[in-house]
Motif scaffolding. Structure first.
Motif, PDB file in Angstrom:
ATOM      1  N   VAL A 138     -23.060   6.070   4.855  1.00 19.57           N
ATOM      2  CA  VAL A 138     -23.793   4.848   5.179  1.00 19.57           C
ATOM      3  C   VAL A 138     -25.167   5.178   5.753  1.00 19.57           C
ATOM      4  O   VAL A 138     -26.177   4.551   5.417  1.00 19.57           O
ATOM      5  N   LYS A 139     -25.193   6.217   6.619  1.00 24.78           N
ATOM      6  CA  LYS A 139     -26.476   6.605   7.208  1.00 24.78           C
ATOM      7  C   LYS A 139     -27.427   7.133   6.133  1.00 24.78           C
ATOM      8  O   LYS A 139     -28.640   6.894   6.170  1.00 24.78           O
ATOM      9  N   GLY A 140     -26.871   7.854   5.134  1.00 26.71           N
ATOM     10  CA  GLY A 140     -27.712   8.337   4.042  1.00 26.71           C
ATOM     11  C   GLY A 140     -28.324   7.195   3.254  1.00 26.71           C
ATOM     12  O   GLY A 140     -29.503   7.228   2.885  1.00 26.71           O
ATOM     13  N   ALA A 141     -27.495   6.179   2.996  1.00 32.81           N
ATOM     14  CA  ALA A 141     -28.015   5.007   2.296  1.00 32.81           C
ATOM     15  C   ALA A 141     -29.081   4.300   3.122  1.00 32.81           C
ATOM     16  O   ALA A 141     -30.103   3.838   2.597  1.00 32.81           O
ATOM     17  N   LEU A 142     -28.834   4.242   4.447  1.00 36.59           N
ATOM     18  CA  LEU A 142     -29.815   3.628   5.342  1.00 36.59           C
ATOM     19  C   LEU A 142     -31.124   4.399   5.338  1.00 36.59           C
ATOM     20  O   LEU A 142     -32.211   3.823   5.249  1.00 36.59           O
ATOM     21  N   ASP A 143     -31.018   5.723   5.428  1.00 36.39           N
ATOM     22  CA  ASP A 143     -32.235   6.548   5.450  1.00 36.39           C
ATOM     23  C   ASP A 143     -33.039   6.377   4.162  1.00 36.39           C
ATOM     24  O   ASP A 143     -34.277   6.341   4.184  1.00 36.39           O
ATOM     25  N   ALA A 144     -32.332   6.274   3.037  1.00 32.27           N
ATOM     26  CA  ALA A 144     -33.025   6.130   1.749  1.00 32.27           C
ATOM     27  C   ALA A 144     -33.826   4.836   1.697  1.00 32.27           C
ATOM     28  O   ALA A 144     -34.926   4.785   1.133  1.00 32.27           O
ATOM     29  N   VAL A 145     -33.262   3.777   2.304  1.00 30.81           N
ATOM     30  CA  VAL A 145     -33.972   2.495   2.306  1.00 30.81           C
ATOM     31  C   VAL A 145     -35.052   2.479   3.374  1.00 30.81           C
ATOM     32  O   VAL A 145     -36.148   1.953   3.177  1.00 30.81           O
ATOM     33  N   GLN A 146     -34.749   3.074   4.544  1.00 31.84           N
ATOM     34  CA  GLN A 146     -35.738   3.088   5.625  1.00 31.84           C
ATOM     35  C   GLN A 146     -37.007   3.822   5.224  1.00 31.84           C
ATOM     36  O   GLN A 146     -38.084   3.534   5.741  1.00 31.84           O
TER      37      GLN A 146
ATOM     38  N   TYR B  45       0.816  -1.213   0.000  1.00 32.15           N
ATOM     39  CA  TYR B  45       0.000   0.000   0.000  1.00 32.15           C
ATOM     40  C   TYR B  45       0.854   1.269   0.000  1.00 32.15           C
ATOM     41  O   TYR B  45       0.348   2.358   0.255  1.00 32.15           O
ATOM     42  N   LYS B  46       2.129   1.123  -0.298  1.00 34.28           N
ATOM     43  CA  LYS B  46       3.086   2.220  -0.142  1.00 34.28           C
ATOM     44  C   LYS B  46       2.718   3.446  -0.966  1.00 34.28           C
ATOM     45  O   LYS B  46       2.766   4.576  -0.465  1.00 34.28           O
ATOM     46  N   ASN B  47       2.353   3.270  -2.200  1.00 37.38           N
ATOM     47  CA  ASN B  47       2.082   4.406  -3.084  1.00 37.38           C
ATOM     48  C   ASN B  47       0.591   4.688  -3.256  1.00 37.38           C
ATOM     49  O   ASN B  47       0.176   5.350  -4.216  1.00 37.38           O
ATOM     50  N   MET B  48      -0.212   4.191  -2.347  1.00 37.37           N
ATOM     51  CA  MET B  48      -1.652   4.403  -2.438  1.00 37.37           C
ATOM     52  C   MET B  48      -2.098   5.533  -1.522  1.00 37.37           C
ATOM     53  O   MET B  48      -1.370   5.957  -0.625  1.00 37.37           O
ATOM     54  N   LYS B  49      -3.340   6.001  -1.758  1.00 38.05           N
ATOM     55  CA  LYS B  49      -3.892   7.121  -0.995  1.00 38.05           C
ATOM     56  C   LYS B  49      -4.406   6.598   0.342  1.00 38.05           C
ATOM     57  O   LYS B  49      -5.397   5.880   0.404  1.00 38.05           O
ATOM     58  N   VAL B  50      -3.712   7.002   1.431  1.00 41.03           N
ATOM     59  CA  VAL B  50      -4.023   6.486   2.763  1.00 41.03           C
ATOM     60  C   VAL B  50      -4.280   7.651   3.708  1.00 41.03           C
ATOM     61  O   VAL B  50      -3.564   8.657   3.684  1.00 41.03           O
ATOM     62  N   LYS B  51      -5.348   7.509   4.552  1.00 40.46           N
ATOM     63  CA  LYS B  51      -5.665   8.520   5.559  1.00 40.46           C
ATOM     64  C   LYS B  51      -5.981   7.835   6.876  1.00 40.46           C
ATOM     65  O   LYS B  51      -6.410   6.675   6.896  1.00 40.46           O
ATOM     66  N   PRO B  52      -5.820   8.557   7.986  1.00 43.27           N
ATOM     67  CA  PRO B  52      -6.214   7.994   9.293  1.00 43.27           C
ATOM     68  C   PRO B  52      -7.726   7.752   9.318  1.00 43.27           C
ATOM     69  O   PRO B  52      -8.512   8.550   8.798  1.00 43.27           O
ATOM     70  N   ILE B  53      -8.107   6.664   9.924  1.00 43.57           N
ATOM     71  CA  ILE B  53      -9.532   6.339  10.011  1.00 43.57           C
ATOM     72  C   ILE B  53     -10.296   7.439  10.724  1.00 43.57           C
ATOM     73  O   ILE B  53     -11.434   7.773  10.361  1.00 43.57           O
ATOM     74  N   SER B  54      -9.685   8.050  11.737  1.00 44.99           N
ATOM     75  CA  SER B  54     -10.370   9.084  12.520  1.00 44.99           C
ATOM     76  C   SER B  54     -10.743  10.294  11.671  1.00 44.99           C
ATOM     77  O   SER B  54     -11.694  11.013  11.989  1.00 44.99           O
ATOM     78  N   GLU B  55      -9.998  10.524  10.563  1.00 44.03           N
ATOM     79  CA  GLU B  55     -10.289  11.676   9.717  1.00 44.03           C
ATOM     80  C   GLU B  55     -11.434  11.418   8.731  1.00 44.03           C
ATOM     81  O   GLU B  55     -12.178  12.337   8.380  1.00 44.03           O
ATOM     82  N   ILE B  56     -11.540  10.198   8.302  1.00 41.92           N
ATOM     83  CA  ILE B  56     -12.521   9.930   7.230  1.00 41.92           C
ATOM     84  C   ILE B  56     -13.786   9.224   7.724  1.00 41.92           C
ATOM     85  O   ILE B  56     -14.767   9.113   7.000  1.00 41.92           O
ATOM     86  N   ILE B  57     -13.780   8.737   8.980  1.00 47.13           N
ATOM     87  CA  ILE B  57     -14.918   7.927   9.440  1.00 47.13           C
ATOM     88  C   ILE B  57     -16.215   8.724   9.495  1.00 47.13           C
ATOM     89  O   ILE B  57     -17.304   8.208   9.237  1.00 47.13           O
ATOM     90  N   GLY B  58     -16.103  10.022   9.796  1.00 48.09           N
ATOM     91  CA  GLY B  58     -17.321  10.831   9.879  1.00 48.09           C
ATOM     92  C   GLY B  58     -18.072  10.871   8.558  1.00 48.09           C
ATOM     93  O   GLY B  58     -19.289  10.663   8.506  1.00 48.09           O
ATOM     94  N   GLN B  59     -17.328  11.126   7.464  1.00 46.64           N
ATOM     95  CA  GLN B  59     -17.951  11.187   6.148  1.00 46.64           C
ATOM     96  C   GLN B  59     -18.513   9.827   5.748  1.00 46.64           C
ATOM     97  O   GLN B  59     -19.611   9.724   5.191  1.00 46.64           O
ATOM     98  N   HIS B  60     -17.761   8.760   6.047  1.00 46.46           N
ATOM     99  CA  HIS B  60     -18.225   7.417   5.689  1.00 46.46           C
ATOM    100  C   HIS B  60     -19.464   7.030   6.480  1.00 46.46           C
ATOM    101  O   HIS B  60     -20.384   6.392   5.945  1.00 46.46           O
ATOM    102  N   ARG B  61     -19.483   7.412   7.750  1.00 40.16           N
ATOM    103  CA  ARG B  61     -20.688   7.135   8.543  1.00 40.16           C
ATOM    104  C   ARG B  61     -21.890   7.895   7.980  1.00 40.16           C
ATOM    105  O   ARG B  61     -23.009   7.366   7.919  1.00 40.16           O
ATOM    106  N   ASP B  62     -21.662   9.130   7.564  1.00 41.07           N
ATOM    107  CA  ASP B  62     -22.753   9.921   6.974  1.00 41.07           C
ATOM    108  C   ASP B  62     -23.253   9.271   5.688  1.00 41.07           C
ATOM    109  O   ASP B  62     -24.467   9.230   5.420  1.00 41.07           O
TER     110      ASP B  62
END
Length: 746
Positions: free
Chosen positions: A241-249, A222-239
């Protein structure tokens, strides 16, 4: 920040299910020290435990999960259960949603493991075994707490020690009950290690491969790949996933409403069926009671007639018996006297003997009583069959249940449910069509020309015969497949033309020349398409049926020339029931024949072995309604007769003039002249094309005349020798206008 962030997440996703929470009013002090009623949500422990047990149970083995694996459809099963379900296949079918899923690299073990369920099971197991489970710290006392980061169980004393140590004071240690009630406590703080570098923690996210990785992974592949700390990107990913959940709910509410509607409809259907069954039983009981009463009356009448006649006969018999005995005794006396008596005895009795013999000689030997014949005259079996078949009928309304409550309410406001597939034709529409076509004075090209609401004709210009595509020469029949394509019997061109729903030419069925070989036709007079997509052509000139695919590939023939069962002489029209039974008018044999879906002969309708009123003379048009009643139009004399599917004669059309003794054949209202074809709409209304009157007549489901329209001519809505009338898939009336060499769609 991290703790606050996870605390917020815990509030969103880790709360107990709604079914396990109830609202309670309690009294507590506010900030000013005053008491006030406050509503709080209280967790129902029993419902929470039931919910958790259900979530931890494999739908296949109905036991607690063992190595749970997640399918792409998000349904979870034990690894062993999935392996058994897949067997030797390279795929597995989800038992819940029936979705077929390919095995990753051919092995169920490559489906992702459900770590959350594994950890919950782990905690539940420890909680059950806490009385015997020893502390992982001291090994002496029972374990009561769980360290999320270290994944170890501690006793109360060891918890205090580890909470004060430098390297473990920030660890999150909870008792088992807390972890069971709030799963996010473990999910928020549990450390997950890299599968490739077990000593390293997953703290980074590779956006190139969409994987959680550790620090050592960034030094390798993974040396030359785009890597970020989980703590920085988890908020957007949770949003996300929640958006997808809301659309189905958002679909859950209408789905629940649809299920509720279907339950209501199911209940209503069952209630209607129950009521119908009770009505049938009540009616039949009353009929049987009336029949039994009639039986008893007839038996009593016979008994009375017998008693009266027998009484007279017995009296006369006794009278003649006495006379016979007297005669016999007198004869015996005289015979004995002559044999054994002396001359003096004979002379002494002679005068008395003469007197007695004279009396006996004049005895009245006339019986004097005539026997009365007691003969029961039975009613015609057809009347009984008609009576039984007429004991009620079903009126079935087919409609699509509205998917949500709002649609249901809107339908009620609009005045009822959806229409059935075949739209009924009202007398008002007949009048409207008649006004529209009578008001059109234009002539000329009649190909694909519209009038009013869409009166259209397909054929060569100026009603001329032709042999090009979309042109006809004395066409006589038409039918439609499920897609609305038209199959026109182009009679004198010896072919069937297939037209698209729009009227555009598609292809030809048949060789396009007269012949009797395989796939060749001679004066085809009608077509029909069954539910399997096979086209049946009435090959009248060859006295047979030819079967093709809708693309024109020849399949087989049914029947041949002759008068035996399954043979034809001038077959004219065909009707195929929803169960693919084939009904054919065998005109010159004066009958209608029924075949099963494989083309095997079943029975004859209207043959010469029937009572006179049930016999057919030159039957032409034939159709079948949703109740299995068969309607047949005959040419000579003009009439329409109705039969049961079993062949029993039921009725014939009536019209007002019959009451005055006038015949059915004629030009008046309700009279027919050359009824060439017949069809039935969804409400049982019957349309008859009249070859002789050049018009279409409408009758109700009892055969009573309602309306007519059309006259001889070349304008739209006018006809010259109409030979076929049908309803297309849109419920529009279609007339094959034979001598005008066109098809009109009204």
């Amino acid at each position: 920040g991290i703790n606050a962030e996870y605390g917020e997440i815990r509030a969103e996703v880790a709360s107990p299910p709604p079914s396990a929470v109830r609202a309670e009013n309690i009294v507590q002090q506010n900030d000013d020290g005053k008491e006030e009623d406050v509503q709080k949500c209280v967790v129902n422990e029993r419902l929470l435990n039931e919910k958790m047990c259900n979530e931890l149970e494999c739908p296949i083995c109905r036991d607690q999960f063992t190595t749970p694996r997640v399918l792409p459809c998000l349904h979870v099963y034990c690894e062993a259960c999935l392996a058994q379900a897949a067997g030797s296949n390279s795929y597995v079918v989800c038992p819940i949603c029936r979705k077929e899923v390919a095995l990753p690299n051919g092995d169920v073990r490559n489906f992702p493991r459900h770590k959350m369920i594994e950890n919950v099971i782990r905690i539940l197991t420890l909680n059950k075994e806490k009385e015997t489970k020893l502390c992982d710290g001291c090994g002496n006392k029972g374990a009561e707490f769980w360290c999320v980061e270290a994944e170890e169980a501690y006793c109360k004393d060891c918890k205090s020690i580890y909470s004060s140590l430098k390297y473990t004071k920030d660890h999150h240690i909870f008792n088992f009950e807390e972890l069971i009630k709030d799963r996010s406590l473990q999910a928020s703080h549990r450390i997950q290690h890299c599968s490739k570098h077990p000593d390293e923690t997953l703290r980074l996210y590779c956006e190139t491969t969409n994987e959680a990785i550790c620090r050592d992974c960034t030094l390798g592949e993974y040396k030359n790949m785009k890597v970020k700390p989980i703590s920085e990107i988890i908020g957007q990913h949770r949003d996300n996933v929640k958006g997808a959940l809301d659309a189905v709910q958002s679909k859950l509410k209408p789905l629940n409403q649809s299920i509720a509607i279907l339950k209501d409809e199911e209940f209503e259907m069952k209630e209607q069926a129950k009521k119908a069954q009770n009505d049938i039983k009540t009616m039949i009981e009353r009929v049987m009671s009336a029949i039994k009463a009639r039986e008893q009356h007839l038996l009593n009448t016979v008994e009375q007639m017998k008693a009266a006649s027998v009484s007279q006969l017995e009296a006369k018999r006794e009278e003649l018996t006495v006379a016979m005995q007297s005669t016999q005794s007198g004869c015996d006396f005289v015979a004995n006297l002559l044999t054994d008596g002396s001359d003096v005895d004979i002379l002494a009795m002679e005068a008395q003997i003469y007197e007695r013999m004279e009396e006996l000689k004049n005895v009245d030997l006339d019986i004097g009583v005539k026997r009365k014949n007691i003969e029961f005259q039975k009613v015609n079996e057809t009347i009984i069959t008609t009576f039984i078949d007429g004991l009620g009928k079903f009126v079935v309304e087919t409609y699509n249940a509205q998917p949500i409550k709002e649609m249901r309410e809107r339908t009620a406001q609009e005045g009822g449910r959806g229409q059935t597939a075949s739209r009924p034709i009202s007398p008002g529409e007949f009048s409207t069509l008649r006004s529209a076509v009578d008001g059109d004075e234009q002539n000329g090209n009649v190909t694909d020309y519209y009038v009013g609401q869409g009166v259209r004709a397909i054929g060569a210009p100026n009603c001329k015969p032709g042999n090009g595509v979309g042109e006809f020469k004395k066409p006589m029949g038409i039918s439609f497949d499920k897609q609305g394509n038209m199959f026109v019997a182009d009679t004198e061109n010896h072919r069937v033309q297939v037209l698209k729903k729009t009227g555009q030419f598609s292809h030809i069925i048949g060789a396009g020349r007269e012949g009797s070989g395989k796939g060749e036709l001679a004066n085809p007079t009608d077509t029909a398409v069954d539910s399997q997509g096979f086209v049946y052509v009435v090959d009248s000139g060859n006295n047979r049926l030819c079967v093709f695919t809708t693309q024109g590939k020849f399949v087989r023939t049914v029947g041949r020339e002759g008068r035996a069962e399954g043979e034809f002489l001038n077959p004219r029209k065909i009707c195929i029931t929803k169960d693919n039974y084939i009904i054919v008018s065998d005109s010159d044999n004066n009958r209608v024949q029924i075949f099963d879906p494989r083309g095997n002969f079943l029975r004859i309708i209207g043959g010469e072995d029937n009572p006179k009123e049930a016999q057919l003379k030159q039957p032409v048009g034939v159709t079948c309604d949703s109740f299995g009643l068969i309607y047949v139009s005959q040419f000579n004399p003009a009439d329409v007769k109705i039969y049961g599917f079993d062949g029993g004669y039921l009725d014939r059309f009536s019209h007002p003039r019959e009451l005055k003794g006038e015949p059915m054949e004629g030009k008046g209202k309700g009279q027919l002249l050359g009824p060439s074809d017949i069809t039935v709409d969804a409400n049982g209304q019957i349309m008859v094309s009249e070859y002789g009157n050049c018009r279409i007549s409408l009758f109700d489901n009892r055969g009573r005349f309602l309306e007519k329209f059309g006259k001889r001519g070349k304008k739209f809505g006018q006809f010259d020798g109409p030979c076929c009338v049908e309803l297309n898939n849109d419920g529009r009336l279609v007339v094959v206008d034979s001598w005008n060499n066109r098809v009109q769609i009204l």
